[in-house]
Scaffold this motif. Structure first.
Motif, PDB file in Angstrom:
ATOM      1  N   THR A 180       0.826  -1.034   0.117  1.00  0.00           N
ATOM      2  CA  THR A 180       0.081  -0.009   0.011  1.00  0.00           C
ATOM      3  C   THR A 180       0.850   1.168  -0.119  1.00  0.00           C
ATOM      4  OG1 THR A 180      -0.186   0.175   2.521  1.00  0.00           O
ATOM      5  CG2 THR A 180      -1.735  -1.285   1.407  1.00  0.00           C
ATOM      6  N   SER A 193      -2.316  -1.990  -5.411  1.00  0.00           N
ATOM      7  CA  SER A 193      -2.855  -1.327  -3.868  1.00  0.00           C
ATOM      8  C   SER A 193      -3.877  -2.321  -3.338  1.00  0.00           C
ATOM      9  CB  SER A 193      -3.559  -0.142  -4.589  1.00  0.00           C
ATOM     10  OG  SER A 193      -2.893   0.843  -4.815  1.00  0.00           O
ATOM     11  N   ASP A 194      -3.181  -2.819  -2.377  1.00  0.00           N
ATOM     12  CA  ASP A 194      -3.807  -3.769  -1.340  1.00  0.00           C
ATOM     13  C   ASP A 194      -4.937  -3.155  -0.337  1.00  0.00           C
ATOM     14  OD1 ASP A 194      -4.502  -6.458  -0.673  1.00  0.00           O
ATOM     15  OD2 ASP A 194      -2.805  -6.421   0.919  1.00  0.00           O
ATOM     16  N   LEU A 205      -7.726  -1.411  -0.838  1.00  0.00           N
ATOM     17  CA  LEU A 205      -7.867   0.005  -1.181  1.00  0.00           C
ATOM     18  C   LEU A 205      -9.406  -0.153  -0.972  1.00  0.00           C
ATOM     19  CD1 LEU A 205      -7.132   2.710  -2.009  1.00  0.00           C
ATOM     20  CD2 LEU A 205      -7.466   1.932  -4.194  1.00  0.00           C
ATOM     21  N   SER A 237      -9.866  -5.352  -2.827  1.00  0.00           N
ATOM     22  CA  SER A 237     -10.741  -4.655  -1.555  1.00  0.00           C
ATOM     23  C   SER A 237     -11.988  -5.376  -1.681  1.00  0.00           C
ATOM     24  CB  SER A 237     -11.101  -3.194  -2.005  1.00  0.00           C
ATOM     25  OG  SER A 237     -12.072  -3.245  -3.097  1.00  0.00           O
TER      26      SER A 237
END
Length: 358
Positions: A159, A177-178, A180, A226
């Motif tokens: 992130t 992007s982990d 999110l 997500s």
């Protein structure tokens, strides 16, 4: 002191009489010749020149075409194997990635085609966002880690801030992007997602200057994980959502560390096979192939929810035609029609998910 003066003089002569270049990226595509220069990030600073039916290794910067590329900072070296067995490589890709993705069949093909698209990245401007969705423990982060392991050679799921994301997108083939979630998609983060997804150039003020600007163009594929869906139509329309669920878990999954270790061992073989398939099967007459694929999508799916990403779908469809030759599912379409069946599933499924999210 004398040595320093000599070096400064050499730098000045180079600046005055040398060829100037903009800040290079990690990949370069010569569209006139349909030739791709891919940085292998190795110790000998070499590039892989991939043309229609031909692959060769050239020096970085001092090659005949004067193509200069920089290393993607997270990518470990790739060794091209000219004698790589494509069938064997695709078997390893199927066993280590395809079979371990905890999503439905068509979505697995979509993810594998995204991996191939790393090489063909610059043939598509609006690359969209790939979003791995699902409840806690469904395997979405594990899937992102597997893609990271095969592309970079290690798990680079992270992130970051919006500023770091912009910098990352300019030098990395995959930006992840982990976790999110929707409450974090605002301000700079939202601007980054839209800028990278649409392929436009970001303009900002140059540090220490009152009048000069810096222009940043992303050259990456966006991957987001997500639980919650995006809420803005602008993002939903540009997002391909892959839903992960525990019902799709592979009972033979060896756990993340073991799979990532095997991926690193098979990485050179798999990448070499991808390079060969792109060179011999996709690049020849690619403009006409892409135009034909776009015509199919625009004619058969004129108002589908991801129409802004038609160019991406056309390229993935070209890749899919090669993937199904090695990773085929009996019973899901007659000979030669399996790729069309999968494309149809992509469109239908994304239409439904977009409608639900909106």
């Amino acid at each position: 002191n004398g040595a320093r003066l000599v070096i400064q003089n050499i730098e000045s002569q180079a600046y005055l009489h040398g060829d100037h270049t903009s800040v290079p990226g990690w990949i370069f595509t010569n569209f006139k010749e349909n030739t791709i220069y891919f940085n292998l990030c190795g110790e000998y600073n070499t590039l892989l020149k991939i043309g229609p039916g031909k692959i060769e290794t050239v020096a970085n910067g001092t090659n005949a075409e004067r193509v200069l590329l920089r290393n993607s900072p997270k990518m470990l070296p790739i060794r091209f194997m000219a004698d790589a067995d494509i069938g064997k490589a695709m078997e390893r890709l199927k066993a280590l990635i395809f079979d371990n993705l905890a999503c439905d069949l068509a979505d697995r093909y979509f993810v594998v085609c995204l991996l191939f698209n790393v090489v063909l990245l610059q043939y598509v401007k609006a690359r969209g966002i790939t979003k791995f969705s699902g409840t806690k423990g469904c395997g979405k982060t594990s899937a992102a880690s597997m893609l990271s392991a095969i592309i970079y050679g290690e798990d680079c799921v992270t992130t970051g801030s919006a500023a770091s994301d912009f910098s990352e997108a300019a030098v990395s083939p995959l930006t992840i992007s982990d976790n999110l979630e929707s409450d974090a998609v605002r301000g700079g983060k939202r601007d980054f997602l839209l800028t990278a997804a649409t392929g436009i150039t970001r303009q900002k003020r140059k540090a220490g200057s009152d009048s000069d600007n810096v222009y940043e163009r992303s050259c990456t594929q966006l991957l987001v994980t997500s639980i919650e869906p995006f809420t803005e139509p602008e993002l939903i329309e540009r997002t391909n959502e892959i839903v992960f669920d525990k019902q799709f878990h592979n009972p033979a999954f060896k756990e993340a560390i073991a799979v990532e270790t095997e991926l690193r061992d098979a990485r050179n073989l798999i990448w070499s096979a991808i390079f060969k398939l792109v060179s011999h099967n996709i690049l020849p007459n690619i403009e006409q192939k892409k135009a034909d694929a776009l015509k199919i999508i625009r004619t058969d799916y004129p108002n589908h929810s991801k129409a802004r990403l038609n160019e991406l779908y056309a390229m993935l469809y070209l890749i899919l035609g090669e993937v199904v030759k090695y990773i085929s599912q009996p019973g899901h379409g007659a000979d030669g029609l399996e790729a069309r069946w999968i494309l149809d599933q992509w469109i239908i499924t994304q239409n439904k998910r977009s409608f639900d999210n909106e």
